[in-house]
Write an enzyme that holds these catalytic residues in place. Structure first.
Site, PDB file in Angstrom:
ATOM      1  N   SER A  52       8.814   2.088  -3.094  1.00 45.25           N
ATOM      2  CA  SER A  52      10.089   3.009  -3.332  1.00 45.25           C
ATOM      3  C   SER A  52       9.853   4.466  -2.986  1.00 45.25           C
ATOM      4  CB  SER A  52       9.907   3.055  -4.790  1.00 45.25           C
ATOM      5  OG  SER A  52       8.014   3.344  -5.214  1.00 45.25           O
ATOM      6  N   HIS A  53      10.685   5.499  -3.254  1.00 40.99           N
ATOM      7  CA  HIS A  53      10.451   7.067  -2.856  1.00 40.99           C
ATOM      8  C   HIS A  53       9.459   7.585  -3.256  1.00 40.99           C
ATOM      9  CE1 HIS A  53      11.819  10.920  -1.870  1.00 40.99           C
ATOM     10  NE2 HIS A  53      11.230  11.119  -2.918  1.00 40.99           N
TER      11      HIS A  53
END
Length: 1535
Positions: free
Chosen positions: A1139-1140
């Site tokens: 994920s970011h």
């Protein structure tokens, strides 16, 4: 009465070719030529004689009484009404009649008429078609030549010397017409250029049923070669399509470039009326289905369009009708198809059976349902056509048996025809699929065949090979840079080029106003002729208040003069003008320039500058382009203004740059990918005031994808990048595919009466410039119509795909209106828009599955009126059964339960894979298909999460993980680690199914390794792509948020993100099953900070903490930013590894971990405001409170605790020897490492090996440095050491300086003597180069005294670094199978009754060095050394292996000071470089052979226990296993 026929054009001798037949119930009775009494009357044949012969022949054949009961019917022979003869003049037809009386004496009258056209009949034998039967028995038929079913279609004379004859045979089924061509002309390159005609439509249609060798010519005609034979050439066509009424053609001799026409026109032959002599006979549908299947198999299992399926189905029916016409019964055909043998039953039995079947006929739909039930009970196997038919008959027998027992058909129907079965079967019947498998049978493959290993240069190596040309800024660019430094937001910036001159337009927004600056290096005086606009194309007069001094107001414009800039730093003079306006309704400024009476325009058009170019915040500084192909990216930035005109311009520019990108290597292709990705995500302008035809866009796409295909072939190491580029570009295609976008929308409007409103606006937009947005718009329209015209559904589809109302209005041809249709338009629009979607996707959507399959399997789209037709031919050489596999995928692509679909998708990719490594002109179509299959796996998994939620056992998730991992491996270069992870998952699943007690523990290690592989892939993308995104994005003014998340979005778009989600789901299950710890560590960074507790990370992501902060956040979803000042984020949430926020944490060196234990989390929350130290490992986080003073020294993470100030080092002196043997090891000469290994020799059990050792003692380094050989090195080193007090940055330079030392001859000789006398090999015996390698390794050990970690460590505990002395222990390297480290007291629990050990494959450097992953770990009770207990299986992806060599180990006087853990701070260096090997644990006996594992682990434990007893204290022992034998290489007290 005689019937007279014209024969002047029939034959030179009337008896040569005319033959008559009588027909009795489809049986022909011939009349011999020699019995036919011909007479002639001028040009006419007297038919009275024929009548007599006919009567005589019939009398002989069937008897006089039959003649009296039946009529002779009239026969009409027709030729085409339009065809002209070679003379071009139509000729008249002449009819004559003859009669036969009702008896022999007086034949009954009948009419016989013929119609001739042009030259009519051939001088050679011809064929006239039989007429259709009426209610008569006997039919006289006159035909030319011997075939009673043949009809002449025309005979032509070409150029006065070439004769062409065309005739036809209409098969009795009425479905197939055979057209035969014969031309008196020979050539090896003679081609029929042809097409079919339907009804009144003059546009040629291209039949799908084509002779072998036929080629499609620009989707406008077919070209079929003639076969040469003697002095003629022949060709046969089979026309299956019943709607084709005629054939039009030309003949072309390719070798001579000669066209043959019919008096300058196309040849046109009308096909005969198709007859059905067996129309009263029906063929059972199940037999037609099987026959169609057999035809499909014979043709190589092609993928058919719906139209082609219909043609093939009817052709199959026609073949069976032909067979029946030849006398076969339905039972005969059924028997043949099911391959049933045996003798026929006797007459009475057959009659009885027939009666039974007649009286008790079972409806086919019931038989079908019963067959489906049988199929389900059998486990839904995949049946061959023959097996299907046998199953069908068995089902019929079962039902027949029920009927014979007295059960009625109604009762049977009620019993079986209900519920889900009925629905399933009716669906299959509707699709004409019998026993379609609901699951494919995957082939067993060796997973090692998936392996891709390509040596790609690292980014650092690539960067060195790229010559970066730093171009000096032009005067205008420097002027712009100065103006940007005032800090005002830049709304738009553009530089126009005019040869060597430039014009800058810079729009900034200081304090709510708009400032427009124009600057140029034109030397001649310039006047700006300008206006303002509220929308494109307007010229509004500027308000007087905004006019610069000296301006002149005109009617709809103003004129202002440029003035010379007063900047003295510019390389040449710059003229400029500034305009300031209020930030109101004005959107842009149109202008032209005036110089010396000449108008200067932008390539013939007005200049135009937008005041807010999509509201982009342009970055002030693009940086230095380090880590990028800077020269290429600068070139892209220069060309962007041209690329913005249209997709055609952008794709053509990209094509022009591909050579440069390819030659630059990985970073060059990364630059192209970044550029194309910015385009695909709408960060760049798609079209700007430029009208371009869809066919031109399609052609430009085709050119670019052809180049990408070529590089894919020639540069296999870059295939992963090339696939990503292709997925952003779209397929493109032949011009006709693109042209249909423009044409087909008009047809949709015309067919459905929707020519105004939104549809007309969309049409205008498409006419001006088509884009991928049109795919979304088309889908939104279909969703809107399907929702019963709910306009909110239309907007929902648009918005979910990034199209807002503002975007629709931003098009050059804006879409203002919403759709509005009548209910009676619904069906037609859905049909036509569905077809249109295929056209749009064929151009724009390379990754669309249906479109990609159609491009590979072939399809045809008919033209209508002005709209061109398209035919894409199937790709040859596809694997056997591949079309079936793709059909299965399409049929199941929307299934709610996705497991079978995933298997089908991956099987298709595996089948396709070998073709992707072969050169082919259709390779890109295969690549787009593979990309589409890859993408569909991801979307299917996301849809299948619910299926996983309902899974009762973990092997379901494990199986899904294995499928997605296989998909990722298929798409990746250098996928060795992924392949071994995949093998590990397969092994885990087998262990789970067999209920192995360690299955969860082993699966957890595979899961950890999979996580490492995903993190490694993410880091690779970050390293390759992000610098280019940062640099190019800044140059192009891309939104900063889009630049920041560029790499994360690339990752999230692939299988890696999906795999990460599945791994997260499985992790807690495995932890619980295997009784493992409470943490998932995503970014293991040791930190010190103050605890703060928040509900959501999102709520504080923009906050800036003024002190190091450990955030305990209840909610982390994955999209957030990490706030400034945060050094750690701990959460109970499970964000994806990719994920970011996870990627951000790793990049920013922030500790990031998930805590699964609510008690630990509560304890952390209770420590809010306190200062903690976090020490994460790969599976745990240890935290403790620390004092304020430790915060500043937190970077010295290697310290195990504060060291008493009484710890001191004693300077060691040179003992007079450069080298000593093990017997000479004393505290004054060597450190504890060397002394301990010497002490073990002869004292440990004989089954424990101790390597032979010698050493370079303390003081040798200082002695060598003081040698006159190294005077310059010594002087330089003293200078650097003085600098070190204020600048620790010189540590690296010191290490490099040490490597410049030269070896005194006495050192070389003494070391050689000691090594040889100890039985060790001397490197110099293999050559001087080998000794130099050894000497370099020795110097590297000495130089490690100045490692950063070691230096700061000594400073922290206030040790005098000058007093640290380094001996070098020299040992022969044992090429280990395994390496281990033993702690004879368990360090986690402090339990002295058990030994804790970690084992790795290969050399021990992966265990003691900074190599990711976990080792195999086990404990063993000292009172039960034969029963080791495995705590964890290995997840380290890399093992180190080496040839027979020498290792030089550090042995300083600071490594074993009590209270100071100095071990591991200094380097041990082998003479030869280790080989890094990606490890395959699935074949490792230490993992999967229980007996071997027990023996090895027990022997390690026993060796550790023996050494502990020898020393009488806990020991930290290092050793290796070689061919089952234990070797101990060093031991020290356990700290």
């Amino acid at each position: 009465m005689a019937a007279l026929f014209p024969i002047s054009h029939v034959t030179t001798h009337p008896r040569a070719s005319l033959r008559f037949f009588l027909t009795k119930q489809n049986r022909h009775v011939p009349i011999d030529d020699d019995k036919l009494p011909f007479t002639t009357d001028g040009d006419f044949l007297n038919f009275s004689c024929i009548s007599q012969v006919l009567t005589r022949k019939m009398s002989n054949s069937v008897g006089q009484n039959l003649i009296q009961q039946h009529f002779l019917r009239p026969t009409v022979l027709e030729h085409q009404s339009k065809l002209k003869g070679s003379s071009g003049i139509p000729t008249n037809s002449l009819c004559a009649t003859a009669s036969l009386n009702q008896s022999l004496a007086q034949p009954r009258k009948f009419q016989f008429s013929t119609k001739f056209y042009g030259n009519g009949l051939s001088k050679r034998k011809q064929k006239l078609a039989m007429a259709s039967p009426r209610a008569v028995t006997f039919i006289p038929q006159a035909v030319l030549a011997a075939d009673p079913a043949s009809e002449n279609l025309g005979k032509f004379n070409i150029d006065g010397s070439i004769e062409l004859q065309v005739d036809a045979i209409a098969h009795t089924s009425g479905s197939i017409t055979q057209v035969n061509f014969r031309i008196m002309y020979t050539s090896d390159s003679l081609i029929l250029h042809w097409g079919g005609i339907r009804g009144r439509n003059e546009k040629w249609v291209l039949p799908s049923h084509q002779p072998e060798g036929t080629k499609n010519y620009k989707n406008r005609a077919l070209r079929t070669p003639f076969v040469k034979s003697g002095s003629s050439s022949y060709l046969k066509l089979e026309i299956v399509d019943p709607e084709i009424d005629a054939i039009e053609f030309l003949i072309f001799d390719e070798a001579r470039n000669k066209w043959m026409k019919n008096n300058g026109q196309n040849f046109h032959v009308k096909l005969p009326h198709r007859k059905t002599l067996v129309s009263n006979i029906s063929v059972p549908e199940d037999l037609v289905q099987i026959q169609a299947y057999l035809r499909w198999e014979r043709k190589g299992k092609q993928m058919y369009s719906p139209e082609q399926e219909k043609e093939e189905y009817e052709a199959a029916r026609a073949e069976l009708l032909e067979e029946i016409a030849r006398g076969a019964s339905v039972d005969d055909i059924r028997s043949r198809m099911t391959k049933k043998g045996g003798q026929e039953k006797g007459g009475q039995e057959s009659k009885k059976t027939a009666v039974n079947e007649t009286n008790n006929k079972i409806p086919d739909d019931l038989v079908q349902i019963q067959a489906y039930i049988r199929w389900e009970k059998a486990g839904k196997p995949t049946y061959s056509p023959e097996q299907q038919l046998r199953e069908f008959e068995e089902a019929r027998k079962e039902l027949q048996s029920e009927v014979e027992k007295g059960v009625s058909l109604d009762e049977i129907q009620k019993k079986i025809n209900k519920g889900e079965i009925k629905t399933k079967v009716s669906k299959q019947l509707q699709n004409k699929r019998y026993f379609s498998p609901e699951r494919i049978q995957r082939k067993q493959r060796d997973l090692m065949q998936l392996l891709n290993k390509h040596a790609v240069k690292s980014v650092a190596e690539t960067q060195e090979s790229i010559s970066v040309e730093t171009k000096p800024l032009t005067a205008v660019e420097r002027f712009a840079k100065e103006k940007e430094l005032d800090g005002s937001p830049v709304m738009n910036k553009k530089i126009f080029k005019f040869g060597e001159k430039e014009l800058l337009v810079l729009v900034t927004k200081p304090a709510g106003k708009l400032n427009i600056l124009l600057a140029t290096d034109f030397e001649e005086p310039l006047t700006l002729h300008w206006a303002l606009s509220e929308k494109g194309g307007q010229w509004l007069p500027p308000p007087p208040s905004v006019l610069p001094p000296g301006s002149v107001s005109l009617d709809k414009a103003a004129e202002s003069k440029f003035s010379t800039s007063n900047s003295a730093d510019l390389p040449k003079q710059v003229q400029c003008i500034e305009i300031e306006i209020e930030d109101g309704n004005f959107k842009g400024m149109p202008f032209v320039l005036l110089s010396g009476g000449n108008w200067i325009k932008d390539k013939g058009s007005d200049f135009y500058v937008e005041f807010s170019q999509r509201i982009k915040q342009v970055q002030k500084d693009a940086g230095d382009g380090k880590g990028t192909a800077k020269v290429l990216l600068d070139r892209i930035a220069d060309l962007e203004s041209e690329a913005q005109k249209s997709f055609m311009h952008r794709f053509n520019i990209a094509s022009d740059l591909m050579d440069q990108a390819k030659n630059t290597g990985e970073l060059g292709l990364a630059g192209i990918l970044v550029w194309m990705r910015f385009m695909a995500t709408r960060q760049l302008i798609w079209n700007k005031n430029y009208n371009v035809k869809p066919r031109e866009i399609s052609k430009a796409q085709d050119r670019l994808t052809d180049l990408l295909q070529s590089i894919y072939n020639s540069h296999p190491q870059h295939r992963e990048l090339l696939r990503m580029i292709m997925s952003t570009v779209g397929r493109g295609g032949e011009g006709d595919v693109g042209q249909r976008i423009r044409d087909e929308i008009l047809v949709i409007q015309r067919n459905n009466d929707c020519k105004g409103g939104m549809m007309e606006e969309w049409h205008q937009k498409l006419h001006n410039n088509t884009s991928p947005d049109d795919v979304v718009i088309c889908q939104a329209l279909m969703d809107y119509i399907k929702s019963d015209f709910d306009i909110s559904v239309y907007w929902k589809t648009l918005n979910e795909n990034g199209i807002t109302k503002e975007r629709l209005l931003s098009y050059d041809r804006a879409i203002h209106s919403e759709p509005s249709f009548r209910r009676d338009q619904k069906d037609g629009l859905l049909r036509d828009l569905g077809h249109y979607m295929r056209t749009l996707k064929a151009v724009h959507s390379g990754a669309d599955l249906e479109s990609a399959i159609a491009n590979c399997m072939g399809y045809r789209a008919e033209g209508q009126g002005f709209m061109v037709g398209v035919q894409i031919n199937p790709i040859p050489g596809l694997p056997s059964g591949f079309p079936e596999l793709l059909r299965f995928v399409l049929e199941h692509v929307e299934d709610r339960n996705v497991e079978a679909l995933l298997e089908g998708l991956l099987e298709a990719r595996q089948e396709l894979r070998p073709l992707l490594f072969k050169s082919s002109d259709r390779l890109k179509d295969l690549l787009f298909l593979d990309i589409a299959l890859d993408s569909t796996v991801r979307t299917a998994i996301e849809r299948g999460y619910e299926e996983l939620n309902n899974a009762t056992r973990p092997e379901k998730i494990m199986y899904f993980i294995s499928l997605v991992l296989e998909n990722l491996a298929l798409s990746s270069d250098d996928n060795e680690d992924l392949v071994y992870c995949l093998k590990g998952w397969h092994h885990s699943i087998n262990m789970c199914k067999s209920q192995n007690a360690h299955w969860a523990l082993y699966a957890k290690s595979v899961l950890d390794r999979t996580r490492l592989a995903l993190a490694s892939k993410a880091e690779l993308y970050q390293r390759i792509l992000q610098p280019s995104a940062d640099y190019l994005g800044s140059l192009l003014g891309v939104d900063q948020w889009a630049i920041n998340i560029f790499t994360e979005e690339i990752i999230r778009a692939g299988s890696a993100a999906t795999l990460s989600t599945l791994v997260n789901r499985l992790d807690p299950v495995l932890r619980e099953t295997a009784h493992l710890g409470s943490w998932q560590v995503i970014s293991p960074v040791e930190v010190v900070g103050y605890v703060d507790v928040v509900d959501e990370l999102l709520s504080v992501q923009n906050k800036s903490y003024d002190r190091p902060t450990i955030l305990v956040a209840k909610s982390v979803k994955g999209e957030e930013e990490i706030p400034d000042g945060a050094v750690a984020v701990l959460t109970p949430d499970m964000p994806d590894v990719l994920s970011h926020v996870s990627v951000r944490a790793r990049n920013c060196k922030v500790c990031f971990a998930t805590c699964f234990d609510p008690n630990i989390l509560a304890d952390l929350q209770a420590k809010k405001g306190k200062l903690l130290r976090l020490k994460p490992s790969s599976a745990d986080v240890v935290y403790s409170e620390v004092k304020e003073g430790e915060l500043a020294d937190s970077s010295s993470s290697n310290l195990k605790g504060d060291v008493p100030s009484s710890i001191t080092l004693v300077r060691k002196q040179f003992g007079g020897k450069y080298a000593i043997s093990a017997e000479e090891f004393t505290p004054e000469m060597v450190g504890a490492k060397s002394r301990n290994i010497s002490y073990l020799k002869g004292k440990v059990p004989s089954w424990v090996g101790i390597p032979t050792s010698v050493a370079l003692p303390f003081g040798v380094f200082e002695k060598v440095l003081a040698d006159k050989l190294n005077k310059e090195v010594d002087e330089k080193l003293q200078i650097l050491k003085k600098k070190l007090e204020g600048d620790t940055g010189v540590l690296e330079e010191i290490r490099k300086t040490v490597l410049q030392l030269r070896a005194p001859p006495q050192l070389v000789q003494e070391l050689k003597t000691k090594m040889q006398s100890s039985g060790m090999p001397w490197p110099g015996d293999e050559g001087e180069q080998r000794w130099e390698q050894a000497w370099t390794a020795i110097k590297k050990v000495w130089a490690s005294k100045w490692n950063e970690r070691a230096y700061f460590s000594t400073r922290k505990v206030k040790l005098d670094h000058d007093y640290l002395c380094m001996a070098v222990l020299v040992q022969e390297v044992i090429n280990a199978d395994y390496a281990f480290v033993i702690h004879t007291t368990n360090p986690s629990s402090g339990d002295s009754s058990e030994i804790y050990t970690e084992v790795v494959k290969g050399l021990g450097e992966t265990l003691v060095g900074a190599y990711p992953g976990r080792a195999l770990s086990f404990v063993c009770k000292k009172n039960n050394l034969n029963s080791p207990q495995v705590l964890g299986y290995p997840s380290k992806p890399i093992g180190l292996f080496i040839r027979r060599s020498i290792i030089f180990r550090s042995d300083s006087n600071g490594e074993d000071l009590e209270g100071y853990a100095g071990a591991g701070l200094y380097d041990s260096v082998p003479m030869d470089e280790e080989e890094k090997v990606v490890l395959d644990y699935s074949s490792d006996p230490l993992i999967n052979d229980g007996k071997f594992q027990q023996e090895i682990l027990s022997s390690i434990a026993r060796a550790g226990h023996a050494i502990e007893e020898l020393y009488g204290s806990p020991q930290d022992i290092e050793g290796v296993i070689r061919e089952g034998k234990v070797y101990v290489v060093q031991t020290r007290p356990q700290m």
